[in-house]
Write an enzyme that holds these catalytic residues in place. Sequence first.
Site, PDB file in Angstrom:
ATOM      1  N   HIS A 217       0.822  -1.219   0.000  1.00 20.32           N
ATOM      2  CA  HIS A 217       0.000   0.000   0.000  1.00 20.32           C
ATOM      3  C   HIS A 217       0.854   1.266   0.000  1.00 20.32           C
ATOM      4  O   HIS A 217       0.324   2.367  -0.191  1.00 20.32           O
ATOM      5  CB  HIS A 217      -0.989   0.000   1.181  1.00 20.32           C
TER       6      HIS A 217
ATOM      7  N   ASP B 216       0.070  -7.523   1.426  1.00 24.23           N
ATOM      8  CA  ASP B 216       0.517  -6.143   1.606  1.00 24.23           C
ATOM      9  C   ASP B 216       2.024  -6.117   1.834  1.00 24.23           C
ATOM     10  O   ASP B 216       2.524  -5.847   2.933  1.00 24.23           O
ATOM     11  CB  ASP B 216      -0.225  -5.494   2.773  1.00 24.23           C
TER      12      ASP B 216
ATOM     13  N   SER C 196       4.028   2.979   8.093  1.00 28.35           N
ATOM     14  CA  SER C 196       3.709   1.947   7.104  1.00 28.35           C
ATOM     15  C   SER C 196       4.943   1.511   6.316  1.00 28.35           C
ATOM     16  O   SER C 196       5.767   2.339   5.913  1.00 28.35           O
ATOM     17  CB  SER C 196       2.651   2.465   6.133  1.00 28.35           C
TER      18      SER C 196
END
Length: 379
Positions: free
Chosen positions: A171, A235, A328
């Site tokens: 992502h 992911d 992230s």
Amino acid sequence: MVTLKVLLFIFVLSNNRNLFTFAQTRRCFDCVSVTSCEIALDYARMIRVGTLPNESRQVFMKAICGFDPYNRMPKVCCSDFPVVNTKTRGGIPEEDSNLSAESIENHRNVGLLPLHSCGDIDGARITGGEFAKLYEYPWMTLIAYNTTTMGQRFLCGGSIINSRYILTAAHCVILNGKFQNIAGVRIGELDYSTDTDCQGHGFNMICETKVQDIDVEEIIPHENFNELNKSAGGDIALLRLSEPIIMYNNAAPICLPLYDNLRTMSLAGLRGTVAGWGTMENNVQTTKLMKVEIPIKSRDECISSYRSPTVKTFCAGAMKKDSCSGDSGGPFMVESDFNGTIRLVQYGVVSFGKKCGDHPGVYTDVSKYMDWILDHIKE
């Protein structure tokens, strides 16, 4: 309660009177309560129902490394237990081909990952976290993006896995079905608000000015990633750099769970460290690398916060301690026995979560994607 009765059944069956003396001298990096070691629970159940031979009790007994007074249960070296598949065919456990040593440790590209010089622990020993030290996590990287409104910004993290590849989250590289406009990767940074990173005082002060900004040559997201449903898995992504990283005091690779004992180890109950430049608890973006140590949750605890987490993820966190926005793609690290040496091994990639610090965060389980990583790297 059925699980506890099964464990007690096996525990009491031992005729070894020196069991607790042995347990007190047993040392391992993942000595946890047996109730926190899911693979031990599976092993115990299979012994009890006869799926595993009775002699397998010895594996269980030899794994005992102490006693948990809170739960009144033994503690075990969780990595001592071989993976057992609870799905059986004719009473015999099916082999899990994803964990095959043949497919991972003998992979044609295994030599492209560091087998010795990775995950060094410097000896010094994010929400609810503290600032990282200079040279403490030399594999940490910042991913820079070209934005239309605020120019170039650091919005995700990643980790060095060799001189040409950065491991991050899918992502972080895909938005609305397209590759994001990545400006490059910064290596060797501690505080990106200053040109010089210093630590210590007076004659003991150490300063560092060397950072490397390298363009990205290729973006490789996992083919199964669905940005509308990150809980479905996949992911994870690789960034191939346009030129090799110059390995230095503040630039070095992290170890990955390459070996069989690392890939088959149960994570539940262990503690690990997540690091990043994300939002702090006061909702302020930090420019300095932060770290926080948090416990890894059991699958049941994860399911209680998220409806259907894939088996290729795990949850970790504690109240007011979590990864957060901006972290992230960064690594979740656990001290592990890496080919005979205690190193920091990256077991997770920061994926997603709910309100920071109120629920455990979800991490992509790197051990489940080792074959994918090896398939997609090249010299």
